[in-house]
Design an enzyme around this catalytic site. Sequence first.
Site, PDB file in Angstrom:
ATOM      1  N   ASP A   1      44.477  40.414  37.567  1.00 17.81           N
ATOM      2  CA  ASP A   1      43.432  40.911  36.668  1.00 17.81           C
ATOM      3  C   ASP A   1      43.949  42.056  35.804  1.00 17.81           C
ATOM      4  OD1 ASP A   1      41.026  41.628  35.517  1.00 17.81           O
ATOM      5  OD2 ASP A   1      40.144  42.427  37.366  1.00 17.81           O
TER       6      ASP A   1
ATOM      7  N   ASP B   1      32.838  42.396  36.194  1.00 18.80           N
ATOM      8  CA  ASP B   1      33.383  43.722  36.500  1.00 18.80           C
ATOM      9  C   ASP B   1      32.280  44.754  36.654  1.00 18.80           C
ATOM     10  OD1 ASP B   1      36.249  43.388  36.448  1.00 18.80           O
ATOM     11  OD2 ASP B   1      36.006  42.893  34.323  1.00 18.80           O
TER      12      ASP B   1
ATOM     13  N   HIS C   1      34.323  36.085  35.941  1.00 19.35           N
ATOM     14  CA  HIS C   1      34.692  37.335  36.616  1.00 19.35           C
ATOM     15  C   HIS C   1      33.777  38.450  36.101  1.00 19.35           C
ATOM     16  CE1 HIS C   1      37.657  40.131  38.466  1.00 19.35           C
ATOM     17  NE2 HIS C   1      37.379  40.922  37.428  1.00 19.35           N
TER      18      HIS C   1
ATOM     19  N   HIS D   1      33.705  41.721  40.945  1.00 18.73           N
ATOM     20  CA  HIS D   1      34.764  42.695  41.202  1.00 18.73           C
ATOM     21  C   HIS D   1      34.152  44.093  41.213  1.00 18.73           C
ATOM     22  CE1 HIS D   1      38.706  44.659  39.472  1.00 18.73           C
ATOM     23  NE2 HIS D   1      38.458  45.050  40.712  1.00 18.73           N
TER      24      HIS D   1
ATOM     25  N   MET E   1      31.490  48.620  37.364  1.00 11.85           N
ATOM     26  CA  MET E   1      32.122  49.954  37.330  1.00 11.85           C
ATOM     27  C   MET E   1      31.050  51.034  37.438  1.00 11.85           C
ATOM     28  SD  MET E   1      34.620  49.325  34.115  1.00 11.85           S
ATOM     29  CE  MET E   1      35.721  47.907  34.040  1.00 11.85           C
TER      30      MET E   1
ATOM     31  N   MET F   1      45.592  44.058  40.675  1.00 15.68           N
ATOM     32  CA  MET F   1      45.315  44.628  39.351  1.00 15.68           C
ATOM     33  C   MET F   1      46.634  44.801  38.590  1.00 15.68           C
ATOM     34  SD  MET F   1      42.096  44.848  39.177  1.00 15.68           S
ATOM     35  CE  MET F   1      42.138  45.489  37.504  1.00 15.68           C
TER      36      MET F   1
ATOM     37  N   SER G   1      36.676  37.157  32.065  1.00 18.91           N
ATOM     38  CA  SER G   1      36.013  38.399  32.422  1.00 18.91           C
ATOM     39  C   SER G   1      34.943  38.690  31.379  1.00 18.91           C
ATOM     40  CB  SER G   1      37.025  39.547  32.470  1.00 18.91           C
ATOM     41  OG  SER G   1      36.314  40.750  32.579  1.00 18.91           O
TER      42      SER G   1
ATOM     43  N   MET H   1      34.373  47.779  41.267  1.00 19.96           N
ATOM     44  CA  MET H   1      35.214  48.974  41.065  1.00 19.96           C
ATOM     45  C   MET H   1      34.298  50.168  41.265  1.00 19.96           C
ATOM     46  SD  MET H   1      37.251  47.495  37.818  1.00 19.96           S
ATOM     47  CE  MET H   1      35.948  46.319  37.572  1.00 19.96           C
TER      48      MET H   1
HETATM   49  C1  DX5 Z   1      39.707  46.015  34.245  1.00 16.65           C
HETATM   50  C2  DX5 Z   1      38.820  44.864  34.673  1.00 16.65           C
HETATM   51  C3  DX5 Z   1      39.323  43.554  34.154  1.00 16.65           C
HETATM   52  C4  DX5 Z   1      39.199  43.420  32.666  1.00 16.65           C
HETATM   53  C5  DX5 Z   1      40.145  42.361  32.172  1.00 16.65           C
HETATM   54  O1  DX5 Z   1      39.168  47.194  34.711  1.00 16.65           O
HETATM   55  O2  DX5 Z   1      38.794  44.793  36.085  1.00 16.65           O
HETATM   56  O3  DX5 Z   1      38.675  42.467  34.794  1.00 16.65           O
HETATM   57  O4  DX5 Z   1      37.890  43.093  32.265  1.00 16.65           O
HETATM   58  O5  DX5 Z   1      40.155  42.389  30.791  1.00 16.65           O
HETATM   59  P1  DX5 Z   1      41.476  42.154  29.943  1.00 16.65           P
HETATM   60  O6  DX5 Z   1      41.876  40.729  30.177  1.00 16.65           O
HETATM   61  O7  DX5 Z   1      41.034  42.433  28.550  1.00 16.65           O
HETATM   62  O8  DX5 Z   1      42.531  43.105  30.426  1.00 16.65           O
HETATM   63 ZN    ZN Z   2      38.109  42.851  37.041  1.00 17.04          ZN
END
Ligand code: DX5
Ligand code: ZN
Length: 222
Positions: A180, A40, A38, A71, A42, A142, A13, A73
Amino acid sequence: MRFFGGMPNLSPSILGADFSRLGEEIASAEKAGVSYFHLDIMDGHFVPNISYGPAIVKTIDGITDRFLDVHLMISEPEKYFEDFVKAGADAITFHLEARPEPIEYAKQIKAFGVEAGISINPDMPVEKALPFLERFDWLLIMSVFPGFGGQKFIVESLDKVRTARQYIRDKGLSTKIAIDGGVDASNYAGVVEAGADLLVMGTAFFGATDRAALVKKIDGQA
Ligand code: DX5
Ligand code: ZN
């Protein structure tokens, strides 16, 4: 792009990377042997944090040919499917919490020629996602509440992986299971054993002293 399946894979990630050296971090992960990244996304609304958008995804796509697993979010994820496809996404995953009737959105994603994923938060029973799995390439479970890297793995997530694995097997589906949040060297074996195909790792991957050894351990596990 193809799925490098048959054994689990590690997907670093990018949120866990040092952004001041993003190019070097990606090159180092490639050298360590990863096949996925991956990403993320947000929005400060669906989750209480803001990360980055299509411009960074496009930058990453310009420096790696690995599979980009995006991903989302975010609320109203469909507004941005096209932007992320244009930016280079190979798979787009959105949350069942954001779109409780997700089938139409799976169709939209696939119409762009990329893979579609559905994700569930720790407080969403996996049973709610099962009826939709035949429409999706990925189920992203998750194992922390989304929003931040570096949180503690929620052990109950393993039961969800087992339930989904059983369902996928019984129905003969090809949906892959990703997990994840909080996955690290101390708990990944249990996740693999429960039946996950892809292990997302932020903090544990970018914080590892020997990234190649970690990839080898996970990707090499039967
Ligand atoms: C959480 C994200 C994850 C995160 C994982 O909101 O969706 O993908 O980056 O990071 P670690 O492995 O540090 O929990
Ligand atoms: Zn993620």
